[in-house]
Motif scaffolding. Sequence first.
Motif, PDB file in Angstrom:
ATOM      1  N   TYR A 134     -11.442   2.021  -3.032  1.00  0.00           N
ATOM      2  CA  TYR A 134     -12.222   2.786  -2.054  1.00  0.00           C
ATOM      3  C   TYR A 134     -12.192   4.274  -2.391  1.00  0.00           C
TER       4      TYR A 134
ATOM      5  N   PHE B 232      -7.651  -2.504  -2.445  1.00  0.00           N
ATOM      6  CA  PHE B 232      -8.808  -2.066  -1.663  1.00  0.00           C
ATOM      7  C   PHE B 232      -8.781  -0.549  -1.511  1.00  0.00           C
TER       8      PHE B 232
ATOM      9  N   ASN C 159      -7.197 -12.121   3.405  1.00  0.00           N
ATOM     10  CA  ASN C 159      -7.885 -13.243   2.771  1.00  0.00           C
ATOM     11  C   ASN C 159      -6.939 -13.950   1.800  1.00  0.00           C
TER      12      ASN C 159
ATOM     13  N   SER D 152      -4.120   5.425   3.989  1.00  0.00           N
ATOM     14  CA  SER D 152      -4.115   3.959   3.902  1.00  0.00           C
ATOM     15  C   SER D 152      -2.710   3.415   4.091  1.00  0.00           C
TER      16      SER D 152
ATOM     17  N   TYR E 194     -12.304   2.805   9.077  1.00  0.00           N
ATOM     18  CA  TYR E 194     -11.679   2.528   7.784  1.00  0.00           C
ATOM     19  C   TYR E 194     -10.417   1.697   7.969  1.00  0.00           C
TER      20      TYR E 194
ATOM     21  N   ASP F 182      -3.645  -7.051  -2.398  1.00  0.00           N
ATOM     22  CA  ASP F 182      -5.087  -6.896  -2.178  1.00  0.00           C
ATOM     23  C   ASP F 182      -5.405  -5.659  -1.347  1.00  0.00           C
ATOM     24  N   GLU F 183      -4.591  -5.406  -0.353  1.00  0.00           N
ATOM     25  CA  GLU F 183      -4.830  -4.251   0.511  1.00  0.00           C
ATOM     26  C   GLU F 183      -4.693  -2.949  -0.276  1.00  0.00           C
TER      27      GLU F 183
ATOM     28  N   LYS G 231      -8.113  -5.733   7.279  1.00  0.00           N
ATOM     29  CA  LYS G 231      -8.773  -7.019   7.040  1.00  0.00           C
ATOM     30  C   LYS G 231      -8.784  -7.373   5.550  1.00  0.00           C
ATOM     31  N   SER G 232      -8.760  -6.351   4.683  1.00  0.00           N
ATOM     32  CA  SER G 232      -8.815  -6.600   3.241  1.00  0.00           C
ATOM     33  C   SER G 232      -7.598  -7.366   2.734  1.00  0.00           C
TER      34      SER G 232
ATOM     35  N   LYS H  61     -11.132  -1.989   8.277  1.00  0.00           N
ATOM     36  CA  LYS H  61     -11.547  -2.537   6.975  1.00  0.00           C
ATOM     37  C   LYS H  61     -10.337  -2.747   6.072  1.00  0.00           C
ATOM     38  N   LEU H  62      -9.449  -1.765   6.070  1.00  0.00           N
ATOM     39  CA  LEU H  62      -8.259  -1.859   5.218  1.00  0.00           C
ATOM     40  C   LEU H  62      -7.387  -3.042   5.623  1.00  0.00           C
TER      41      LEU H  62
ATOM     42  N   THR I 114       0.814  -1.207   0.000  1.00  0.00           N
ATOM     43  CA  THR I 114       0.000   0.000   0.000  1.00  0.00           C
ATOM     44  C   THR I 114       0.850   1.261   0.000  1.00  0.00           C
TER      45      THR I 114
END
Length: 309
Positions: free
Chosen positions: A52, A48, A190, A144, A180, A44-45, A186-187, A183-184, A14
């Motif tokens: 967003y 995201f 996975n 982020s 936020y 992925d992060e 956790k993104s 959420k970030l 990020t």
Amino acid sequence: MTKYLVFGHKNPDTDAISAAIAMSYFLEKQGEEAEPVALGTPNDEAMFALNYFNCEAPRIVTTVANETSKVALVDHNEPQQSVDDLKDVQVDYVVDHHRIAGFETAQPLYYRAEPIGCTSTILYKMFVENNYDIPQSIAGLMLSAIISDTLLFKSPTCTNQDKDAAYELAKLADVNLDEYGLKLLKSGTNLGSKTESEIINLDAKNFEMAGRKVRIGQINVIGFDDILARKEALLAQMNQEAAENNYDLSLLVITDVLESTSVGLVSGIEDHFVETAFNGQIVDKQIPLVGVVSRKKQVVPQLTEAFEA
């Protein structure tokens, strides 16, 4: 006028993506032509955050000398982490928060490195110092990056400067920082759909330590059970890639972002240095890394010291 290409390290996270976008905008405010690019697919992060805040992902490049003669580096300086043809272009800018290793230029340059949690925090300071406005979308990306690199202020790399910048950027981005932030984080946890090769290379960097080639990857999870169920397959992939790339040591740091602790999977002929660095014992190619969350501050310096002792 030759356009600057601005990029972070390979396997971009990020901060690497956000800092490239922010630095490009900063250079344009200074009258330069600049474009952010990426040395790989954003994780992925990072995706995201881009989605967003409705930002387009930078295009991916593998070389730069075929397009430009001058570049700006963000979130890295070590050549082995950068574009393959870095030696063929002129580096005019570096903005970074990592150790300086193996980096040199033939001409003076703008080099700004600070021992804080995130490159985007340094960039925020640069915007403030020059009285430049930060667009909402770029503010969101910079926020982020700080959340990611400091694990929402839980990392030992986090400073008051990072916190102050994050709170100001959250206002500009018009988001609730804590909501936020969770959420970030956790993104990026996975991993079920990813292959073993993808997992170990998601956020991996090469380091030279006392003449040895060391590969250190880090992934974020919530709970260790699911990822450790794939331990043997991950180790087999680590062994294969270590042999193919002549790594003396390969370490995968698996970090639980909610519990702020890690375990390490170890591959390579120099694994005893891991035990020395972390004062622990490797059992079945696994070592506990209690309280470790930062590769930059809690892994790389300790391993470097062990190799050089």
